[in-house]
Design a protein around this motif. Structure first.
Motif, mmCIF file in Angstrom:
data_model
loop_
_atom_site.group_PDB
_atom_site.id
_atom_site.type_symbol
_atom_site.label_atom_id
_atom_site.label_comp_id
_atom_site.label_asym_id
_atom_site.label_seq_id
_atom_site.Cartn_x
_atom_site.Cartn_y
_atom_site.Cartn_z
ATOM 1 N N ASP A 142 -4.810 2.191 -1.386
ATOM 2 C CA ASP A 142 -3.862 2.138 -2.501
ATOM 3 C C ASP A 142 -2.927 3.342 -2.487
ATOM 4 N N VAL A 143 -3.480 4.497 -2.118
ATOM 5 C CA VAL A 143 -2.718 5.741 -1.991
ATOM 6 C C VAL A 143 -3.033 6.310 -0.618
ATOM 7 N N CYS A 144 -2.006 6.719 0.102
ATOM 8 C CA CYS A 144 -2.174 7.069 1.509
ATOM 9 C C CYS A 144 -2.183 8.579 1.716
ATOM 10 N N GLY A 164 7.102 1.035 -0.451
ATOM 11 C CA GLY A 164 6.109 0.949 -1.515
ATOM 12 C C GLY A 164 4.906 1.850 -1.305
ATOM 13 N N ARG A 165 4.886 2.563 -0.197
ATOM 14 C CA ARG A 165 3.727 3.393 0.119
ATOM 15 C C ARG A 165 3.719 4.666 -0.717
ATOM 16 N N ILE A 166 2.599 4.938 -1.372
ATOM 17 C CA ILE A 166 2.396 6.185 -2.125
ATOM 18 C C ILE A 166 1.720 7.169 -1.182
ATOM 19 N N MET A 167 2.291 8.354 -1.057
ATOM 20 C CA MET A 167 1.803 9.331 -0.085
ATOM 21 C C MET A 167 1.423 10.637 -0.781
ATOM 22 N N PHE A 168 0.565 11.390 -0.119
ATOM 23 C CA PHE A 168 0.332 12.780 -0.500
ATOM 24 C C PHE A 168 -0.333 13.485 0.666
#
Length: 615
Positions: A289-291, A309-313
């Motif tokens: 869900d979060v990358c 749409g990719r959520i990154m951190f």
């Protein structure tokens, strides 16, 4: 007690949250391990921080012999006190189990009422407020205490991290002690709870891959059931740098694990830390869900164009990349945070933060990683002061580059191995280097900084994003006072920082983080031991051996000095100072009374400190 709440059988969520009302869902698994059926009454009471009951519910259910039943109840809490990083408001659910009118079991569960969401447009949102994750990675050890977990040790680590500006911790690479999560709940620290460092393919011959096939589901279930009521936890991580992430079979395993997590807790996203980020790992990322991006801030823009749409951190980042890593977070809404490797230094991966890779046996006696923002004793290292200026306004500190490397360097060090920080110290005591030119680094989030040597100005310089919030001066050494003054955009002084030349150490200073502790046989007091001159200035070059004696109902459970090449005992009642200080950890006993710590060193005036242990 044969009719009872199952272990980790209470599951509390807050599916609807507003300022006026919150819906609290309580699921309770009740076991009947008797040979007879039972009519069970379940009562749940919600207690606020003031000890006042604010909601309750009651249900009755027939439960067959040797079986269990899952109760599912909803209550409303009016005008809820929300849990956040600023206000860590905790409620308590008291679950009571009655059989034929008699109390059979009762369980208390702390929880928080809060709302979280994640998306690539708005980022991470807590209680309707966007927030960037100022993160650090954590190993489980407690410095001089080793892997032992004391409640106070866990609390202290979280307190120190919050004081240094962190609002999030990634538990690497295993679930932490319950006391650590309780500390995060009570202090308002966000957490990524992580399960595995490998799956079917190992990194070492005898690591978890030997057990993964048979144990992953049970171990993952245990983590989720044990930890799911902690409001501090905002993400579940199913792995770190899993070998073969570009393989379809590994991507399939990622989906199996992620789906299993969601089947137990659907309220938090699933993540994992991915290294070597590339489009060959898109299938792996699609399970998340979060990358999590390890050391890949250079991919934030290109991957966003490919996968908007990719959520990154940054699940991991290098200390030396602190500026560019944090600017990447600030500039891109789809990048929700940065987690430095590491927030706290740790024992093991010896010399990672100095000699780096490739590692060799000749690195001995190195035994600390030496890469943490905070060292194993709990003292801020230079990189932590630099992070202050990235995260906080009007911060200012002075560091001086060593005239020679502090430790021997690794001539074969790989260029990508940059877990180190610049070789700087907060030291203006350089006898024998008179008139030698020293590079002085000023970390500043003030608009301008001015450096003075013995009240003589060496000039003003801007400190802002264009300068990476640093100013560098070349200063000829002369003893005395080196002072930095920070100004705002109106020319007003907003901060000063001073380094003074220290004289020969003459005395010992003892300072305890807590002078009153509980006589519960596990409470701790951390005592900093400074070697100071006659003016009370710590001498950063002092390495005297300090001996300790203790009287009263307490014991010394650890000593340390954060020297990464020291092989001194963490248990003996003595320790050499390093950079002018060392640490003593005192544990209370079962009885109240005065604990007296005495410190002595040849040629120095002795000192003693009293700590009160009470019931």
């Amino acid at each position: 007690m044969q009719v009872y709440v199952a272990q980790w059988g209470t599951y509390i969520t807050t599916p609807e949250v507003s300022a006026s009302s919150a819906k609290v869902n309580i699921q309770s698994t009740i076991k009947n391990e008797t040979s007879l059926p039972a009519t069970v009454t379940l009562i749940n009471k919600i207690i606020n921080v003031k000890g006042i009951e604010v909601a309750s519910t009651s249900s009755k259910q027939y439960i067959a012999a040797n079986s269990e039943y899952d109760f599912n109840e909803n209550v409303r809490v009016k005008s809820p006190a929300l849990w956040s990083t600023e206000n860590a408001n905790l409620y308590k659910a008291i679950t009571e189990v009655y059989v034929d009118g008699r109390l059979s079991d009762n369980v208390e569960t702390k929880f928080g009422i809060r709302k979280i969401s994640f998306d690539a447009v708005n980022g991470f949102i807590l209680n309707n407020k966007p927030m960037k994750l100022k993160g650090g990675c954590f190993h489980i050890d407690n410095g001089p205490l080793g892997a032992r977990s004391f409640d106070r040790a866990e609390i202290r680590r979280v307190v120190l991290m919050k004081a240094s500006g962190f609002n999030a911790i990634r538990c690497t690479h295993n679930p932490p002690a319950p006391a650590f999560l309780e500390a995060c709940d009570s202090l308002g620290m966000l957490v990524i709870d992580e399960a595995f460092d490998c799956w079917n393919e190992g990194k070492k011959a005898d690591d978890y891959h030997v057990y993964f096939k048979d144990w992953w589901q049970k171990d993952l279930q245990s983590m989720l059931l044990r930890d799911r009521n902690h409001p501090s936890i905002i993400m579940w991580s199913i792995g770190n740098e899993i070998p073969g992430m570009d393989k379809p079979s590994v991507a399939d395993t990622a989906k199996i694990l992620a789906d299993y997590v969601r089947s137990i807790d659907h309220t938090r996203p699933v993540t994992a830390a991915v290294v070597g980020v590339s489009n060959q790992k898109d299938a792996f990322f699609s399970a998340l869900d979060v990358c999590g991006y390890n050391y890949a801030d250079n991919k934030y823009i290109s991957d966003h164009w490919r996968k908007p749409g990719r959520i990154m951190f940054a699940t991991e980042s290098y200390p030396l990349d602190a500026f560019q890593s944090w600017m990447g977070v600030l500039d891109h809404p789809w990048v929700i945070g940065d987690f430095v490797w590491t927030g706290f230094d740790y024992i093991g991966e010896s010399s990672l933060g100095w000699r780096g890779y490739p590692q060799e046996k000749t690195f001995y006696p190195w035994n600390l990683a030496y890469c943490g923002d905070i060292d194993i004793c709990g003292w801020k290292r230079p990189q932590s002061f630099y992070r202050d200026v990235l995260w906080k306004k009007n911060q200012l500190s002075i560091f001086v580059k060593q005239p020679h490397p502090y430790f021997p360097v690794n001539p074969k060090k790989e260029p990508w191995s940059i877990w180190n920080w610049d070789d700087v110290v907060d030291n203006w005591t350089w006898k024998g280097y008179e008139d030698s030119i020293f590079e002085v680094n000023i970390y500043s989030s003030c608009e301008e900084v001015e450096l003075f040597l013995n009240n003589k100005s060496l000039g003003r310089k801007p400190t802002n994003r264009s300068t990476k919030f640093m100013a560098v001066y070349n200063v000829p050494y002369t003893s005395g006072e080196l002072k930095a003054v920070g100004y705002d955009n109106n020319g007003k002084i907003v901060r000063t920082s001073v380094l003074n030349t220290a004289g020969k150490p003459t005395q010992i200073n003892l300072s305890a983080d807590r002078k009153m502790i509980k006589a519960d046989n596990e409470d701790l007091s951390y005592v900093t031991v400074d070697l100071v001159d006659k003016k009370g200035i710590r001498n950063p070059n002092a390495e005297n051996l300090v001996h300790f004696q203790i009287q009263g109902p307490g014991t010394i459970v650890g000593v340390g000095n954060a020297n990464p090449v020291s092989v001194e005992s963490y248990q003996l009642p003595e320790r050499k100072a390093w950079q002018g200080r060392c640490l003593v950890i005192i544990k209370s006993g079962k009885h109240p009374g005065k604990i007296i710590l005495k410190a002595t060193s040849v040629g120095l005036n002795p000192e003693q400190l009293t700590i009160d242990a009470h019931h």
